[in-house]
Design a protein around this motif. Structure first.
Motif, PDB file in Angstrom:
ATOM      1  N   TYR A 119       0.819  -1.213   0.000  1.00  6.51           N
ATOM      2  CA  TYR A 119       0.000   0.000   0.000  1.00  6.51           C
ATOM      3  C   TYR A 119       0.856   1.267   0.000  1.00  6.51           C
ATOM      4  O   TYR A 119       0.473   2.286  -0.576  1.00  6.51           O
ATOM      5  CB  TYR A 119      -0.910   0.020   1.225  1.00  6.51           C
ATOM      6  CG  TYR A 119      -2.011  -1.004   1.212  1.00  6.51           C
ATOM      7  CD1 TYR A 119      -3.155  -0.814   0.438  1.00  6.51           C
ATOM      8  CD2 TYR A 119      -1.922  -2.163   1.987  1.00  6.51           C
ATOM      9  CE1 TYR A 119      -4.182  -1.753   0.437  1.00  6.51           C
ATOM     10  CE2 TYR A 119      -2.946  -3.107   1.987  1.00  6.51           C
ATOM     11  CZ  TYR A 119      -4.071  -2.902   1.214  1.00  6.51           C
ATOM     12  OH  TYR A 119      -5.076  -3.827   1.212  1.00  6.51           O
ATOM     13  N   TYR A 125      -3.832   5.483  -2.924  1.00  3.87           N
ATOM     14  CA  TYR A 125      -4.212   5.652  -1.524  1.00  3.87           C
ATOM     15  C   TYR A 125      -3.655   6.939  -0.928  1.00  3.87           C
ATOM     16  O   TYR A 125      -2.502   7.301  -1.169  1.00  3.87           O
ATOM     17  CB  TYR A 125      -3.719   4.459  -0.698  1.00  3.87           C
ATOM     18  CG  TYR A 125      -4.257   3.152  -1.214  1.00  3.87           C
ATOM     19  CD1 TYR A 125      -5.495   2.675  -0.809  1.00  3.87           C
ATOM     20  CD2 TYR A 125      -3.529   2.401  -2.143  1.00  3.87           C
ATOM     21  CE1 TYR A 125      -5.994   1.487  -1.309  1.00  3.87           C
ATOM     22  CE2 TYR A 125      -4.025   1.218  -2.645  1.00  3.87           C
ATOM     23  CZ  TYR A 125      -5.262   0.759  -2.228  1.00  3.87           C
ATOM     24  OH  TYR A 125      -5.760  -0.416  -2.723  1.00  3.87           O
ATOM     25  N   GLY A 153     -16.823  -4.449  -0.036  1.00  4.41           N
ATOM     26  CA  GLY A 153     -16.824  -4.823   1.374  1.00  4.41           C
ATOM     27  C   GLY A 153     -18.138  -5.368   1.871  1.00  4.41           C
ATOM     28  O   GLY A 153     -18.410  -5.376   3.075  1.00  4.41           O
ATOM     29  N   ALA A 161     -13.001   3.410   0.931  1.00  5.19           N
ATOM     30  CA  ALA A 161     -12.508   2.401   1.862  1.00  5.19           C
ATOM     31  C   ALA A 161     -11.381   2.997   2.699  1.00  5.19           C
ATOM     32  O   ALA A 161     -10.630   3.854   2.217  1.00  5.19           O
ATOM     33  CB  ALA A 161     -12.021   1.172   1.102  1.00  5.19           C
ATOM     34  N   TRP A 163      -8.274   1.942   5.666  1.00  7.13           N
ATOM     35  CA  TRP A 163      -7.481   0.923   6.345  1.00  7.13           C
ATOM     36  C   TRP A 163      -6.849   1.511   7.595  1.00  7.13           C
ATOM     37  O   TRP A 163      -6.440   2.680   7.613  1.00  7.13           O
ATOM     38  CB  TRP A 163      -6.376   0.392   5.434  1.00  7.13           C
ATOM     39  CG  TRP A 163      -6.855  -0.524   4.354  1.00  7.13           C
ATOM     40  CD1 TRP A 163      -6.791  -1.890   4.323  1.00  7.13           C
ATOM     41  CD2 TRP A 163      -7.466  -0.145   3.120  1.00  7.13           C
ATOM     42  NE1 TRP A 163      -7.334  -2.373   3.163  1.00  7.13           N
ATOM     43  CE2 TRP A 163      -7.761  -1.318   2.393  1.00  7.13           C
ATOM     44  CE3 TRP A 163      -7.809   1.092   2.557  1.00  7.13           C
ATOM     45  CZ2 TRP A 163      -8.362  -1.304   1.142  1.00  7.13           C
ATOM     46  CZ3 TRP A 163      -8.423   1.119   1.309  1.00  7.13           C
ATOM     47  CH2 TRP A 163      -8.694  -0.072   0.617  1.00  7.13           C
ATOM     48  N   ILE A 175      -3.580  -8.320   7.420  1.00  3.58           N
ATOM     49  CA  ILE A 175      -5.019  -8.108   7.548  1.00  3.58           C
ATOM     50  C   ILE A 175      -5.556  -9.044   8.629  1.00  3.58           C
ATOM     51  O   ILE A 175      -5.299 -10.245   8.613  1.00  3.58           O
ATOM     52  CB  ILE A 175      -5.737  -8.399   6.216  1.00  3.58           C
ATOM     53  CG1 ILE A 175      -5.137  -7.583   5.068  1.00  3.58           C
ATOM     54  CG2 ILE A 175      -7.237  -8.144   6.344  1.00  3.58           C
ATOM     55  CD1 ILE A 175      -5.242  -6.085   5.238  1.00  3.58           C
ATOM     56  N   THR A 179      -3.903  -5.011  10.996  1.00  2.00           N
ATOM     57  CA  THR A 179      -4.436  -4.153   9.939  1.00  2.00           C
ATOM     58  C   THR A 179      -5.892  -4.523   9.670  1.00  2.00           C
ATOM     59  O   THR A 179      -6.213  -5.705   9.548  1.00  2.00           O
ATOM     60  CB  THR A 179      -3.606  -4.305   8.656  1.00  2.00           C
ATOM     61  OG1 THR A 179      -2.228  -4.050   8.951  1.00  2.00           O
ATOM     62  CG2 THR A 179      -4.074  -3.337   7.586  1.00  2.00           C
ATOM     63  N   ALA A 181      -9.861  -3.190   7.818  1.00  4.06           N
ATOM     64  CA  ALA A 181     -10.449  -2.406   6.725  1.00  4.06           C
ATOM     65  C   ALA A 181     -11.905  -2.063   7.002  1.00  4.06           C
ATOM     66  O   ALA A 181     -12.648  -2.850   7.616  1.00  4.06           O
ATOM     67  CB  ALA A 181     -10.329  -3.172   5.413  1.00  4.06           C
ATOM     68  N   TRP A 204     -10.582 -10.267   6.027  1.00  7.20           N
ATOM     69  CA  TRP A 204     -11.148  -8.940   5.810  1.00  7.20           C
ATOM     70  C   TRP A 204     -12.253  -8.603   6.802  1.00  7.20           C
ATOM     71  O   TRP A 204     -12.501  -7.442   7.108  1.00  7.20           O
ATOM     72  CB  TRP A 204     -11.676  -8.831   4.376  1.00  7.20           C
ATOM     73  CG  TRP A 204     -10.583  -8.841   3.366  1.00  7.20           C
ATOM     74  CD1 TRP A 204     -10.259  -9.856   2.511  1.00  7.20           C
ATOM     75  CD2 TRP A 204      -9.650  -7.791   3.111  1.00  7.20           C
ATOM     76  NE1 TRP A 204      -9.175  -9.515   1.739  1.00  7.20           N
ATOM     77  CE2 TRP A 204      -8.781  -8.242   2.085  1.00  7.20           C
ATOM     78  CE3 TRP A 204      -9.452  -6.521   3.644  1.00  7.20           C
ATOM     79  CZ2 TRP A 204      -7.749  -7.464   1.589  1.00  7.20           C
ATOM     80  CZ3 TRP A 204      -8.420  -5.742   3.149  1.00  7.20           C
ATOM     81  CH2 TRP A 204      -7.583  -6.212   2.132  1.00  7.20           C
TER      82      TRP A 204
END
Length: 222
Positions: A119, A125, A153, A161, A163, A175, A179, A181, A204
């Protein structure tokens, strides 16, 4: 005559204490890290929704915002204008925009260990470091009919979105572990609601799991 402990007895006792400490300390550390992560996810979720509410009070629902933007050099959809709506309501320690330097440039991974994305080097982003040391990045979602017109999502009409990396550049950058989301809708922010918060899957939906259960027991699944 007063009797004391012999040197051998003292050494044996210390040895036993050391063994017990060696067995229990990792568990205590893991428990502390879990409580800290859960606390940070809950705090962020409350904070980011409050920031969105303030932005909505000033500018109307998100689907009425003007944030569609394409970078002239790369031709990709960027999120600068989208972030500007939230900026006044966030406490930011460092702002990197679409450039690297605010989050790890390393490859992030999913809960099951498979690769996700780097990322930090992706200009789609918008990236910032918040004052509490956590990292945040976001992007607009541009559907076929414009912004706020995509399925993402688990939600229809998603606008963007977000993060959260609760411990910055420290590992594991995964994730569902450090981390998490979230999806921006026209009137609120919600955790991704995928039913995949188990070790052998992508993770997720783990923000939703934490917010619902207040723990990370999914990391103990076998």
């Amino acid at each position: 005559m007063k009797k004391g402990f012999t040197l051998a007895e003292v050494l044996i006792t210390l040895g036993i204490i050391g063994v017990v400490a060696a067995l229990t300390t990792p568990s205590l550390i893991q428990s502390y890290k879990e409580r800290e992560t859960v606390s940070r996810v809950k705090k962020f979720y409350s904070m980011i929704n409050q920031a969105l509410l303030l932005a909505i009070n000033e500018n109307g629902p998100v689907d009425e915002w003007d944030f569609a933007e394409i970078d002239q050099e790369t031709g990709i959809n960027v999120s600068n204008k989208f972030f500007e709506y939230l900026r006044p309501h966030l406490k930011i320690a460092k702002d990197c925009g679409t450039q690297s330097g605010c989050i790890s440039d390393a490859m992030y991974v999913k809960l099951n260990g498979s690769q996700q994305m780097a990322y930090g080097t992706n200009k789609i982003y918008y990236k910032v470091i918040l004052v509490d040391g956590s990292y945040m990045w976001m992007r607009q979602i541009y559907g076929t009919g414009g912004h706020c017109n995509a399925f993402d999502g688990g939600y229809e009409n998603s606008c963007g979105a977000i993060w959260l990396d609760v411990n910055g550049k420290q590992p594991p950058n995964a994730i569902g572990k450090d981390t998490f989301a979230f999806v921006v809708l026209k009137d609120r922010i919600m955790p991704i609601k995928n039913e995949d918060c188990v070790l052998e899957k992508e993770g997720w939906g783990c923000a939703a799991y934490i917010l619902a259960n207040g723990n990370m027991k999914y990391l103990k699944n076998k």
